[in-house]
Design an enzyme around this catalytic site. Structure first.
Site, PDB file in Angstrom:
ATOM      1  N   ASP A  82       0.838  -1.201   0.000  1.00  0.00           N
ATOM      2  CA  ASP A  82       0.000   0.000   0.000  1.00  0.00           C
ATOM      3  C   ASP A  82       0.878   1.258   0.000  1.00  0.00           C
ATOM      4  OD1 ASP A  82       0.883  -0.177   2.584  1.00  0.00           O
ATOM      5  OD2 ASP A  82      -1.094  -0.100   3.523  1.00  0.00           O
ATOM      6  N   SER A  83       2.205   1.056   0.006  1.00  0.00           N
ATOM      7  CA  SER A  83       3.127   2.172  -0.227  1.00  0.00           C
ATOM      8  C   SER A  83       2.911   2.745  -1.627  1.00  0.00           C
ATOM      9  CB  SER A  83       4.577   1.723  -0.043  1.00  0.00           C
ATOM     10  OG  SER A  83       4.835   0.533  -0.778  1.00  0.00           O
ATOM     11  N   ASP A 121      -1.047  -6.047  -0.238  1.00  0.00           N
ATOM     12  CA  ASP A 121      -1.474  -5.430   1.026  1.00  0.00           C
ATOM     13  C   ASP A 121      -2.981  -5.208   1.040  1.00  0.00           C
ATOM     14  OD1 ASP A 121       0.582  -5.070   2.849  1.00  0.00           O
ATOM     15  OD2 ASP A 121       1.282  -3.214   1.902  1.00  0.00           O
ATOM     16  N   LYS A 153      -1.363  -9.487   2.671  1.00  0.00           N
ATOM     17  CA  LYS A 153      -0.631  -9.070   3.867  1.00  0.00           C
ATOM     18  C   LYS A 153      -1.492  -8.056   4.609  1.00  0.00           C
ATOM     19  CE  LYS A 153       3.175  -6.139   3.778  1.00  0.00           C
ATOM     20  NZ  LYS A 153       2.688  -5.005   4.595  1.00  0.00           N
ATOM     21  N   GLU A 199      -1.600  -5.567   8.501  1.00  0.00           N
ATOM     22  CA  GLU A 199      -0.812  -5.027   9.610  1.00  0.00           C
ATOM     23  C   GLU A 199      -1.480  -5.314  10.948  1.00  0.00           C
ATOM     24  OE1 GLU A 199      -0.082  -0.856   8.951  1.00  0.00           O
ATOM     25  OE2 GLU A 199       0.831  -1.209   6.979  1.00  0.00           O
ATOM     26  N   GLU A 218       9.076  -4.360  10.542  1.00  0.00           N
ATOM     27  CA  GLU A 218       9.509  -3.050  10.020  1.00  0.00           C
ATOM     28  C   GLU A 218      10.058  -2.172  11.130  1.00  0.00           C
ATOM     29  OE1 GLU A 218       6.776  -1.150   7.331  1.00  0.00           O
ATOM     30  OE2 GLU A 218       7.931   0.720   7.304  1.00  0.00           O
TER      31      GLU A 218
HETATM   32  O1  KIV Z   1       3.597  -1.152   1.701  1.00  0.00           O
HETATM   33  C1  KIV Z   1       4.773  -1.528   1.717  1.00  0.00           C
HETATM   34  O2  KIV Z   1       5.598  -1.204   0.841  1.00  0.00           O
HETATM   35  C2  KIV Z   1       5.192  -2.380   2.834  1.00  0.00           C
HETATM   36  C3  KIV Z   1       6.664  -2.674   2.946  1.00  0.00           C
HETATM   37  C4  KIV Z   1       7.396  -1.487   3.415  1.00  0.00           C
HETATM   38  C5  KIV Z   1       6.921  -3.843   3.804  1.00  0.00           C
HETATM   39  O3  KIV Z   1       4.395  -2.792   3.599  1.00  0.00           O
END
Ligand code: KIV
Length: 273
Positions: A53-54, A92, A122, A124, A191
């Site tokens: 989600d980055s 994510d 994934k 959190e 992280e």
């Molecule tokens: O969203 C992302 O890029 C991440 C990584 C930094 C692990 O969750």
């Protein structure tokens, strides 16, 4: 030059990652958000591509990961899946699509798997998302956890500094990691936590850990591709190693193109019909 047919390539699976941990072979993971980049990273031998989600920061220019939507994540993920022959593709679950409502978590995960063709999700958090993880797993969808600095909680933390430096938070993180392992997650991102804690967690659980700012003793490493390639310019955390300076390369190439167009140097006789 050998050309791979899709059938020649042995895909990385969640089981491959487990075997790599057991064999002591490090796992290389990077983020990807589009088809063209995914093709290059996959061809270079990266084991896992994370549609993080980055994308909210890197692709859309938002300050945080919070604004990105499930539809947008599915668009990025399906583009990445089309570019990959070997790597495992993990997506994510974006903010607001799994917290506090396990039925919604399952629905969001099913949409990701069905509409993008990705291989896993994934999310959190630890204890607070236990029920969501349990329910997603009942559908046979592999889940990766993410502990430590969890960017979807940035407004709770108030800062992007290192997490779990204090004993109480470190103890809680270790407990959450063990819970995620016992629930049946296939991997865990750690992280921005102290290296000694990341090492302790990695040795205390059976599933592979993937670190970003977690030192050398996690079972694998992940970086945001645009950071690793030097496309993002003003981000210099201690954990980041830049393998290229593509901002400058692309800027110089673009400036040369602009010059050539303006001076009528491009296109040449050979570049027209
Ligand atoms: O969203 C992302 O890029 C991440 C990584 C930094 C692990 O969750």
């Amino acid at each position: 030059m050998s050309v791979h047919k899709a059938s020649d390539v042995k895909r990385v699976t969640t089981h491959t990652l487990q075997s790599m941990k057991e064999a002591g072979e490090k796992i290389a993971m990077l983020t990807a958000y589009d088809y063209s980049t995914a093709r290059i990273l996959d061809a270079a031998g990266v084991d896992v591509l994370l549609v993080g989600d980055s994308a909210s920061n890197v692709m859309a220019g938002h300050e945080t990961t919070l604004p990105i939507t499930l539809d947008q994540m599915i668009y990025h993920a399906s583009s990445v899946v089309r570019g990959v022959q070997r790597a495992l593709v993990i997506v994510d679950l974006p903010f607001g699509t799994y917290q506090g409502d396990s039925k919604m978590a399952l629905k969001s995960s099913i949409r990701i798997m069905k509409e993008s063709g990705a291989h896993a999700v994934k999310l959190e958090g630890g204890q607070e998302v236990e029920e969501s993880i349990r329910r997603i797993l009942t559908a046979g969808i592999p889940v990766m956890g993410h502990l430590g600095l969890t960017p979807q909680s940035i407004y709770k933390f108030g800062t992007y500094t290192v997490r779990a430096k204090q004993e109480a938070e470190a103890r809680r993180l270790l407990k959450d990691a063990k819970m995620l392992d016992e629930l049946g997650c296939f991997g865990l991102v750690l992280e921005k936590i102290p290296a000694a804690l990341a090492k302790r967690v990695s040795r205390s659980i059976d599933i592979p850990t993937i670190g970003i700012g977690g030192g050398a003793d996690t079972d694998g490493q992940v970086l945001v591709t645009q950071d690793m390639l030097g496309i993002t310019k003003d981000f210099h955390p201690r954990f980041l190693r830049r393998y290229a300076e593509l901002f400058d390369v692309i800027k110089e190439a673009t400036a040369a193109y602009v010059r050539d167009v303006k001076s009528r140097e491009f296109p040449s006789e050979e570049e027209q019909y």
